[in-house]
Every structure is written in structure tokens, then in C-alpha cells.
Design a protein around this motif. Structure first.
Motif, PDB file in Angstrom:
ATOM      1  N   ALA A  15      -9.611  -6.157 -44.532  1.00  0.00           N
ATOM      2  CA  ALA A  15      -8.860  -7.049 -45.423  1.00  0.00           C
ATOM      3  C   ALA A  15      -7.656  -7.659 -44.735  1.00  0.00           C
ATOM      4  CB  ALA A  15      -8.431  -6.277 -46.674  1.00  0.00           C
ATOM      5  N   ASP A  16      -6.861  -6.844 -44.057  1.00  0.00           N
ATOM      6  CA  ASP A  16      -5.639  -7.354 -43.433  1.00  0.00           C
ATOM      7  C   ASP A  16      -5.556  -7.021 -41.947  1.00  0.00           C
ATOM      8  OD1 ASP A  16      -5.366  -4.670 -43.676  1.00  0.00           O
ATOM      9  OD2 ASP A  16      -3.410  -4.696 -44.660  1.00  0.00           O
ATOM     10  N   TRP A  72      -7.191 -10.908 -47.068  1.00  0.00           N
ATOM     11  CA  TRP A  72      -7.790 -10.962 -48.401  1.00  0.00           C
ATOM     12  C   TRP A  72      -7.582  -9.626 -49.105  1.00  0.00           C
ATOM     13  CZ3 TRP A  72     -11.563 -11.379 -44.251  1.00  0.00           C
ATOM     14  CH2 TRP A  72     -12.237 -10.205 -43.989  1.00  0.00           C
ATOM     15  N   GLU A  73      -7.779  -9.663 -50.410  1.00  0.00           N
ATOM     16  CA  GLU A  73      -7.634  -8.452 -51.194  1.00  0.00           C
ATOM     17  C   GLU A  73      -8.820  -7.535 -50.923  1.00  0.00           C
ATOM     18  OE1 GLU A  73      -5.188  -7.418 -53.063  1.00  0.00           O
ATOM     19  OE2 GLU A  73      -4.009  -9.241 -52.681  1.00  0.00           O
ATOM     20  N   PRO A  74      -8.568  -6.234 -50.677  1.00  0.00           N
ATOM     21  CA  PRO A  74      -9.698  -5.319 -50.446  1.00  0.00           C
ATOM     22  C   PRO A  74     -10.570  -5.208 -51.671  1.00  0.00           C
ATOM     23  CG  PRO A  74      -7.624  -4.099 -50.684  1.00  0.00           C
ATOM     24  CD  PRO A  74      -7.261  -5.560 -50.622  1.00  0.00           C
ATOM     25  N   GLY A  75     -11.868  -5.189 -51.436  1.00  0.00           N
ATOM     26  CA  GLY A  75     -12.808  -5.140 -52.551  1.00  0.00           C
ATOM     27  C   GLY A  75     -12.938  -3.748 -53.156  1.00  0.00           C
TER      28      GLY A  75
END
Length: 405
Positions: free
Chosen positions: A337-338, A402-405
Motif C-alpha cells: 500500500a505505501d 493507496w489504502e490497504p485492502g
């Protein structure tokens, strides 16, 4: 000492000042209310009932006090002091004429309006201005009372109560002024210390980059040349030396966003330009490099991070070519994610990290140091006879997270 519950020093000091201001306003208002009650009682007990006129001159003080509380302005404060001094003078004159003997024996009823003005004149932000205004309010009140007393021919006793109450406010204001001065000095000292620490950190990072650059270029090429038989240089070696000389001449030990290798990228399915150059150079030097995984995530770095990764990978592959005893390495990429995780592994002879001399900067500076300076983390797995694997975890550019799923 009041508890600040972990609040910043500025916020805590502001809260204390507001609390003192509110308490002073309450005390001042209470003093005026007590004065009004005493005037009413004196009027009831007086056969002439002339004392009630003093109530009229408490009204302008109340009105000016309310305006002063709403508008914390120097001009409004000066007007407040003027209105209060005149009103205290007439108020005192009426009471002294109505009962001169009682006033001379006990000036308490004359003290209350003065105390009210002293406690409500200080600005909400204490300091030097507050000290001046408090002392001015006290002096004007005293002058107004003594003028009224001298006009009536009856001089009252010294007003110890007003003097004591004024001294309390002066001490609080002076303590606040000293605390502000000390706080400002502390802030300047902290700012200087932070500036010096930042400068030292920058210098250390710059020195680390310079050491890594010269290790990757001059020392690396000299090591290669020392193992070559006498004769002309090959095209690959000549190109590598020319590239390294250009890198040193440009002063590229501190990559920026505009010129860093990797700033220009190719299509998402391909390696970024800087990493593609590293892989191509390794191929030209005889080392096969297989790249697999989420290659598109390599485009999520900032140019500076991409440059650090390219330089660290370059030195890692140089170490594989020179020390591992194999001619193949593998790079695997995994996007998170990051962050992006890059694994570089070979099946060579490996080494004992604890046995590496401290003056050898390849692993500590050119590889791990570069990743660390770029905000990443490194892990190394190796031992004699079992190959070598590095794992780099590097942050992505904020716009590519992005936001972690």
C-alpha cells in the motif's frame, strides 16, 4: 503549579492567562457589587439619605468595564481609566461629605471601586503593558480619592487594602513577564539546537553519499582493473569508467528530483530508466539479471528514492559479479500500500557479514546506507556457501500510496 495535561507550552500559558483574566474580572465585578450594597446600607442608615447619589457614579464604571472587556484595545483601555478616575472622584466626594468621620476611620468603601478597576484593566495577554496599566489604574484611583478628600477637608487613612490587592496583581503580571522572557529564550535555544542537529545530519548524509559514490566508482573500477591482464580496456569497461567519471564531475552524490536517475520512466510494464540502465550494464559486464514480480510498482517512487534504489542495486550486482562466483542474479518486486519491497538474491558462495572489515563500505554505505538515507529498510540473509539475499523496503511517493485492502 497548574497541570497542563501534555498541552504545548504556548497553549498552556494562554490557558493560564485566560484563567487569570476571568478570575480578575470576577473579582472586580464582585468589588463593585459589594460597593453598591454598602452604599445602599449607608443610605438607609443615614438620616440625610444623600449617599445614594454615589450609586450613580458606579454605573459609568460598570459600562466602561463591559466595553473594555469586549474590546481589548489600548485606546479603549485609556478611555476606561479616564472614566473610572472621574467616577471614583465623584463617588468618593459624595461619601466623604455624607459621613466624613466614618470614612476617615475606615476607607474600605472607597477602596472597592479602585480594586475593581485595578483588577479589570489588565489586558488578557499579560506582560509589560499590563504592569504599566495596573500601576496607572492604582495611581489614578488614589489621586481621585485624595482629591475628593482634600476638597472636603477630610483626609482618609492610608488605603492598605487597595495597595495590597494591587501588589498581588503586579506580582502575577511580573512573574508572567519573566516567564515569557525565559520561554522565548528557551525557544531560541531549541531552534538553534535543531538547526545545528539538522546541519550535522545533512553533513553526515552528504559524507555517506560521497563515500558510497567513490566506493561505487573509483574503488570499484580500480578493483576490476587490478584483476585484468595487461592490455587495452574492453568497450564495457571503458564505458563504465567514462560513466563514473561523468557522475563524479557532475557532483551527483546528492540526487535531486530533476536530474536523479530514474526520474524519466518508461511504460508501466517496463523497468524505470535508471533501473533499466543498471540491469543493462550488469548484462554487458557478464552478469545475467532476471527481474520478476510487480514491476509497475517501481514507478511509484519519488525520483530521489528511485535514484537511491538504482545505485544500491548497482552495487549489489557488482558484488554478485565480483564475489559470488556465479553469473546470475534475480530481482523480485512486490508492491504494498505505501511501500515497495525489492528482493535481490544469488546462489553464490555467500559470506559472513561479521567478518567484513570495517573499512569496507560496499555493504554498509553503498547498499544499506543508501536505502536507509532514502527512508527505507534493509535486511540481509547470507552465510558462507548459502548464497546472498537482500530485501529493500522503500516508501512510495505519497500520491502513489493507496489504502490497504
Amino acid at each position: 503549579m497548574p497541570m497542563t495535561l501534555g498541552m504545548p507550552r504556548e497553549a498552556s500559558a494562554r490557558s493560564v492567562v485566560l484563567a487569570i483574566s476571568s478570575a480578575s474580572l470576577a473579582l472586580g465585578s464582585s468589588a463593585l457589587a459589594i460597593a453598591a450594597v454598602l452604599v445602599v446600607l449607608r443610605t438607609i442608615n443615614s438620616p440625610t439619605h444623600e449617599a445614594w447619589l454615589a450609586l450613580v457614579f458606579l454605573v459609568p464604571i460598570v459600562v466602561a468595564m463591559a466595553v473594555r472587556h469586549r474590546r481589548d484595545d489600548l485606546r479603549v483601555t485609556i478611555a476606561y481609566l479616564a472614566v473610572a478616575a472621574v467616577s471614583i472622584g465623584f463617588y468618593s466626594s459624595i461619601l466623604i461629605n455624607a459621613a466624613p468621620d466614618a470614612i476617615v476611620e475606615s476607607p474600605f468603601i472607597l477602596s472597592l471601586p479602585q480594586i475593581a478597576v485595578v483588577y479589570t484593566v489588565a489586558p488578557r495577554v499579560l506582560g509589560l503593558q499590563s504592569l504599566v496599566l495596573i500601576c496607572t489604574a492604582y495611581l489614578l484611583g488614589q489621586l481621585a480619592v485624595y482629591a475628593a478628600a482634600m476638597n472636603a477637608g477630610h483626609l482618609p487613612s492610608f488605603d492598605y487594602l487597595t495597595a495590597a490587592c494591587t501588589a498581588v496583581v503586579v506580582v502575577i503580571s511580573a512573574a508572567d513577564l519573566l516567564l515569557r522572557h525565559r520561554t522565548a529564550s528557551d525557544h531560541r535555544a531549541v531552534a538553534r539546537a535543531r538547526h545545528e542537529a539538522d546541519a550535522m545530519h545533512y553533513q553526515q548524509e552528504l559524507e555517506s553519499q560521497v563515500v558510497a559514490l567513490f566506493h561505487d566508482t573509483v574503488l570499484s573500477e580500480l578493483t576490476v582493473l587490478s584483476h585484468q591482464p595487461p592490455g587495452p580496456l574492453g568497450d564495457a569497461q571503458r564505458s563504465a569508467i567514462q560513466r563514473d567519471l561523468a557522475l563524479i564531475a557532475e557532483g551527483s552524490w546528492w540526487p535531486d528530483d530533476a536530474s536523479a536517475p530514474g526520474a524519466a520512466t518508461s511504460r508501466a510494464g517496463e523497468l524505470p530508466a535508471g533501473l533499466a540502465d543498471v540491469v543493462a550494464t550488469s548484462h554487458a559486464e557478464g552478469l545475467a539479471v532476471d527481474v520478476d514480480g510487480d514491476i509497475a510498482s517501481l514507478h511509484r517512487f519519488t525520483p530521489a528514492v528511485a535514484a537511491a534504489l538504482a545505485l544500491a542495486l548497482r552495487q549489489t550486482l557488482v558484488n554478485v559479479r565480483q564475489h559470488s562466483g556465479v553469473d546470475r542474479a534475480e530481482i523480485v518486486v512486490d508492491g504494498e500500500a505505501d511501500a515497495v519491497v525489492v528482493m535481490i538474491a544469488d546462489a553464490g558462495r555467500g559470506f559472513d557479514p561479521a567478518a567484513v572489515p570495517p573499512d569496507r563500505f560496499g555493504v554498509s554505505q553503498s547498499i544499506q546506507g543508501r536505502i536507509r538515507d532514502a527512508g527505507g529498510q534493509t535486511q540481509l540473509w547470507t552465510s558462507p556457501g548459502n548464497g546472498t539475499a537482500y530485501m529493500f523496503t522503500l516508501p512510495v511517493a505519497p500520491e502513489h500510496a493507496w489504502e490497504p485492502g
